[in-house]
Design an enzyme around this catalytic site. Structure first.
Site, PDB file in Angstrom:
ATOM      1  CD  GLU A 103      -2.649  -1.376   2.509  1.00 42.45           C
ATOM      2  OE1 GLU A 103      -2.705  -0.419   3.311  1.00 42.45           O
ATOM      3  OE2 GLU A 103      -3.228  -2.451   2.680  1.00 42.45           O
ATOM      4  CB  CYS A 116       2.892   8.065   2.455  1.00 47.22           C
ATOM      5  SG  CYS A 116       3.331   7.064   3.864  1.00 47.22           S
ATOM      6  CB  CYS A 123       7.190  -3.935   9.616  1.00 45.69           C
ATOM      7  SG  CYS A 123       8.581  -3.218  10.528  1.00 45.69           S
ATOM      8  CB  CYS A 127       6.092  -0.402  16.682  1.00 41.68           C
ATOM      9  SG  CYS A 127       7.795  -0.114  16.168  1.00 41.68           S
ATOM     10  CB  CYS A 130       2.724  -0.194  14.021  1.00 46.15           C
ATOM     11  SG  CYS A 130       2.956  -0.205  12.247  1.00 46.15           S
ATOM     12  CB  CYS A 346       0.774   7.429  10.758  1.00 44.29           C
ATOM     13  SG  CYS A 346       1.653   8.684   9.925  1.00 44.29           S
TER      14      CYS A 346
HETATM   15  N1  SAH Z   1       8.854   1.977   9.944  1.00 43.62           N
HETATM   16  C1  SAH Z   1       9.076   3.361   9.951  1.00 43.62           C
HETATM   17  C2  SAH Z   1       8.134   4.139   9.045  1.00 43.62           C
HETATM   18  C3  SAH Z   1       6.690   3.764   8.972  1.00 43.62           C
HETATM   19  S1  SAH Z   1       5.532   4.239  10.163  1.00 43.62           S
HETATM   20  C4  SAH Z   1       9.027   3.908  11.342  1.00 43.62           C
HETATM   21  O1  SAH Z   1       8.601   3.201  12.238  1.00 43.62           O
HETATM   22  O2  SAH Z   1       9.452   5.038  11.529  1.00 43.62           O
HETATM   23  C5  SAH Z   1       5.358   6.013  10.117  1.00 43.62           C
HETATM   24  C6  SAH Z   1       5.096   6.605  11.528  1.00 43.62           C
HETATM   25  O3  SAH Z   1       3.790   6.240  12.040  1.00 43.62           O
HETATM   26  C7  SAH Z   1       6.081   6.089  12.570  1.00 43.62           C
HETATM   27  O4  SAH Z   1       6.505   7.144  13.401  1.00 43.62           O
HETATM   28  C8  SAH Z   1       5.241   5.109  13.348  1.00 43.62           C
HETATM   29  O5  SAH Z   1       5.772   4.833  14.603  1.00 43.62           O
HETATM   30  C9  SAH Z   1       3.918   5.790  13.379  1.00 43.62           C
HETATM   31  N2  SAH Z   1       2.774   4.906  13.704  1.00 43.62           N
HETATM   32  C10 SAH Z   1       2.709   3.559  13.599  1.00 43.62           C
HETATM   33  N3  SAH Z   1       1.479   3.136  13.974  1.00 43.62           N
HETATM   34  C11 SAH Z   1       0.777   4.233  14.308  1.00 43.62           C
HETATM   35  C12 SAH Z   1      -0.580   4.444  14.744  1.00 43.62           C
HETATM   36  N4  SAH Z   1      -1.423   3.440  14.884  1.00 43.62           N
HETATM   37  N5  SAH Z   1      -0.968   5.702  15.000  1.00 43.62           N
HETATM   38  C13 SAH Z   1      -0.125   6.750  14.816  1.00 43.62           C
HETATM   39  N6  SAH Z   1       1.141   6.610  14.382  1.00 43.62           N
HETATM   40  C14 SAH Z   1       1.588   5.359  14.142  1.00 43.62           C
HETATM   41 FE1  SF4 Z   2       7.580  -1.404  11.553  1.00 42.12          FE
HETATM   42 FE2  SF4 Z   2       5.308  -0.181  12.194  1.00 42.12          FE
HETATM   43 FE3  SF4 Z   2       7.365  -0.168  13.889  1.00 42.12          FE
HETATM   44 FE4  SF4 Z   2       7.510   1.275  11.642  1.00 42.12          FE
HETATM   45  S1  SF4 Z   2       6.056   1.576  13.333  1.00 42.12           S
HETATM   46  S2  SF4 Z   2       9.094  -0.085  12.492  1.00 42.12           S
HETATM   47  S3  SF4 Z   2       6.358  -0.075  10.228  1.00 42.12           S
HETATM   48  S4  SF4 Z   2       6.222  -1.977  13.232  1.00 42.12           S
END
Ligand code: SAH
Ligand code: SF4
Length: 353
Positions: A103, A116, A123, A127, A130, A346
């Protein structure tokens, strides 16, 4: 033994979008084409947005009929394009070779158009808030699959905005797929191609310290966004598990070095989770961290992910947090949640498809 006759199958042509101009020239040379042919193809595809060899009028007629055998100019088909009611945000689900889907999202504000991009299918870093993290890692994307996302979204918008920005904030951890991401960035940056300035490209990372240093060594002025989300190791270990490998002290040292060497302020991304990291003492520590390096803070109110229990703070709590930061931190923005209706915000990518 009965001898078995085998006919060598011609290998499929390489994906055009994964080749630098130099690599394309070398490849074309093996097909008897002069070096400048690569420049011509780059110009047609990336500058004139023309992918049909028949229309590439400065190529010799004899070659036009063979371009498709030499390199693959097709883009992955979009199996879905979802749009918000106000048409500001579009989410594209692209079908890749081998059946994977990825996506990417385009977002238009009054000021700019931003693409984006995803760097991986899923991944591995898990986290805690996410949607992509919940999927686990299926595979890395190739450089060609990354550049193709830009081409697909540019086509959709008919290349009306010459100056769009790119953020690697879609699915996946870009620095965990370093080589493909850097190859894609160099292709996007090529002055004979899309000619995207490094300052218009931002890589977001959850904190892979050695790769942040390597990125600084590239000597490009790429934007770096750091997914901080917590100001103590205790909390960050829970929210961003890669913190156990590279804790805050090491991460912030690498971020400071990146900021100083690139001459760019590092964006500290901070997803606000109600009752978890949105207290006044969190804001105070965040401001202190931000003041110790060239940085700006981007607050992201949590976007709900089905199956996860976290809560987005009330609007007033987000404002209170930002206001506590404002007088002491260098610069603070609150990210507008674009695309929540289509699960394109995000951290929501991969969640529903
Ligand atoms: N993997 C990379 C980039 C992708 S995520 C990273 O982690 O930086 C882009 C941003 O969205 C990151 O800062 C991530 O931590 C944040 N993010 C992930 N899940 C989210 C959510 N459910 N609500 C708000 N931000 C989120
Ligand atoms: Fe991976 Fe989501 Fe963590 Fe970014 S925020 S490193 S996409 S698990």
């Amino acid at each position: 033994m009965i001898p078995v006759e085998t006919t060598a199958q011609p290998s499929p042509p390489p994906n055009f979008y994964g080749l630098s101009r130099r690599q394309l020239a070398d490849h074309l040379a093996t097909h008897g084409q002069p070096t400048f042919r690569a420049q011509q193809l780059f110009s047609w595809v990336y500058q004139k947005h023309q992918r049909h060899p028949g229309a590439m009028t400065d190529l010799p007629l004899s070659f036009r009929g063979h371009v498709a055998e030499v390199c693959d100019l097709r883009l992955p088909p979009a199996s879905a394009v979802l749009s918000t009611p106000d048409q500001s945000t579009h989410k594209f689900v692209l079908s890749l070779a081998g059946g994977a889907r990825v996506e990417c999202v385009s977002m238009r504000t009054e000021r700019r158009l931003t693409f984006c991009l995803s760097s991986q299918v899923g991944c591995a870093l898990g986290c805690a808030f996410c949607a992509t993290g919940l999927m686990g890692l299926s595979r890395n994307l190739s450089a060609g699959e990354i550049v193709a996302q830009v081409m697909a979204m540019g086509d959709f918008h008919r290349w009306q905005d010459e100056r769009f920005n790119i953020v690697f904030m879609g699915m996946g951890e870009p620095l965990a797929n370093y080589d493909a991401v850097m190859t894609a960035i160099r292709i996007l940056h090529d002055e004979r191609g899309l000619n995207m300035g490094a300052r218009r490209i931002t890589v977001s990372t959850s904190g892979l310290v050695p790769h942040i240093r390597k990125l600084a060594d590239e000597g490009m002025q790429l934007g770096l966004a750091l997914s901080l989300h917590a100001t103590t190791d205790e909390l960050r270990d829970r929210l961003v598990p890669v913190n156990k490998r590279w804790p805050l002290r090491e991460l912030l040292a690498a971020a400071r070095e990146y900021g100083e060497r690139s001459g760019r302020r590092v964006t500290l991304e901070y997803t606000l989770l109600a009752g978890v990291n949105d207290r006044p003492e969190d804001a105070d520590r965040l401001a202190e961290i931000a003041r110790a390096l060239p940085s700006k803070i981007n607050l992201i109110p949590y976007n709900p992910v089905p199956g996860l229990e976290w809560k987005r703070p009330e609007r007033r709590a987000v404002e209170a947090f930002a206001h506590r930061l404002l007088p002491i931190a260098p610069a603070v923005t609150v990210r507008r949640t674009l695309g929540g209706e289509i699960w394109a915000a995000c951290g929501q990518l991969g969640g529903l498809s």
